[in-house]
Design an enzyme around this catalytic site. Structure first.
Site, mmCIF file in Angstrom:
data_model
loop_
_atom_site.group_PDB
_atom_site.id
_atom_site.type_symbol
_atom_site.label_atom_id
_atom_site.label_comp_id
_atom_site.label_asym_id
_atom_site.label_seq_id
_atom_site.Cartn_x
_atom_site.Cartn_y
_atom_site.Cartn_z
ATOM 1 N N GLY A 41 4.692 -0.650 -3.730
ATOM 2 C CA GLY A 41 3.539 -0.092 -2.875
ATOM 3 C C GLY A 41 3.018 0.844 -3.394
ATOM 4 C CG HIS A 42 -0.615 1.206 -2.933
ATOM 5 N ND1 HIS A 42 -2.290 1.375 -2.567
ATOM 6 C CD2 HIS A 42 -0.721 -0.108 -3.944
ATOM 7 C CE1 HIS A 42 -2.698 -0.029 -3.200
ATOM 8 N NE2 HIS A 42 -1.792 -0.697 -4.074
ATOM 9 N N GLY A 43 2.619 4.572 -3.773
ATOM 10 C CA GLY A 43 3.321 5.767 -3.685
ATOM 11 C C GLY A 43 3.664 6.417 -2.285
ATOM 12 C CG ASP A 96 -2.050 0.479 1.047
ATOM 13 O OD1 ASP A 96 -2.282 1.781 0.475
ATOM 14 O OD2 ASP A 96 -3.245 0.027 0.843
ATOM 15 C CB SER A 123 0.216 1.119 -7.750
ATOM 16 O OG SER A 123 -0.141 1.458 -6.783
#
Length: 299
Positions: free
Chosen positions: A146-148, A124, A177
């Protein structure tokens, strides 16, 4: 999992401490696999279950957390909630890319926090900053997968949110992402303002720069609403690298509450593949300085 019945939100919790330091070099391993298997995000046949955060600092003042490793948290790895004057230095955080909700460092309702020299690889957000947080500085961050690095989500359930004075300086994001992201739900109120993302390298990142004011993390559709968290005074400076998505800059602001004072300076994003990238800007007042590519027109 049955051992958490009395408190499913927390595993290790530091509460109401002052002038306190946690350090050492050891590893805090949440053994989160059993929790992930029972997550509704992994198995859609299951109902939502509250999962525990590995380590939580709650209402602590003047604390230092340094030189620790966190692995495989049940949910978020380390959370700072209603804390003041925090230093976070040299953390290594790791969980599989497909592990749900395993944010690396979560900051909520916390003021005056400095996060530096951390390596975060999770399923995440590497760092998530949510409502009530002010004076947040993240420096020398290595993120991915991860999601940044995210501000938000903000405004869920028509709630008010306030985030201000955030600086992300010198970060390397690889294979994430999202890159640097601000995400808000429709129907919220309040503000996200005085934010700087600068000196950031993107390597094969999807959505390297994104403001998403139509964020909707649920199965049923989110209906358009008139109110929104106001996003203003955001600087993107010296951000360079490659995008895994065709749209490298995506500023999707609220139609009713435009994004104001958004500045891009010396931003250069190219495609990871042999194709051109694009920029999309909706309901945003945008100023460009220096060379900015790809370009979108203010509207």
């Amino acid at each position: 999992m049955k051992d958490y019945e009395n408190d499913r939100r927390h595993w290790i919790k530091f509460e109401s401490l002052q002038n306190f330091r946690v350090k050492g070099g050891g590893t805090i391993d949440g053994s989160g696999q059993i929790w992930w298997q029972n997550s509704c995000k992994v198995n859609t046949r299951l109902t939502y279950r509250i999962c525990g955060q590995a380590v939580t600092f709650y209402e602590c003042n003047n604390i230092i957390v340094s030189n620790l490793k966190f692995r495989n948290s049940q949910k978020m790895h380390v959370s700072f909630d209603k804390c003041v004057d925090v230093k976070v230095v040299r953390l290594f955080v790791a969980a599989p890319e497909n592990s749900p909700n395993t944010d690396g460092i979560h900051v909520t309702a916390t003021q005056n926090i400095q996060i530096s020299r951390c390596v975060i690889k999770t399923g995440d957000d590497c760092i998530s900053i949510v409502s009530g947080s002010r004076n947040v500085k993240a420096t020398d961050i290595t993120c991915g997968p991860g999601h940044g690095i995210s501000i938000g989500s903000l405004g869920a359930g028509n709630s008010g949110a306030q985030v201000s004075d955030v600086v992300v300086n010198r970060a390397i994001l690889t294979g994430t992402s999202n890159g640097v992201r601000i995400k808000t739900w429709q129907g919220g109120s309040g503000y996200a303002r005085n934010i700087q993302f600068q000196n950031i390298a993107m390597n094969n990142v999807t959505n390297p720069i994104i403001i998403d004011q139509n964020y909707c993390d649920r199965d049923e559709p989110c209906h358009e609403q008139a109110s929104a968290v106001r996003v203003s005074n955001v600087m993107y400076k010296n951000i360079k690298g490659t995008s895994a998505s065709k749209v490298a800059i995506n500023l999707e602001c609220s139609k009713s509450v435009r994004c104001h004072e958004i500045v891009m300076q010396d931003v250069s994003l190219a495609s990871q593949r042999p194709e051109y990238v694009e920029a999309s800007c909706v309901s945003v007042d945008l100023t460009r300085r220096g060379i900015v590519t790809p370009l979108c027109s203010p509207n």
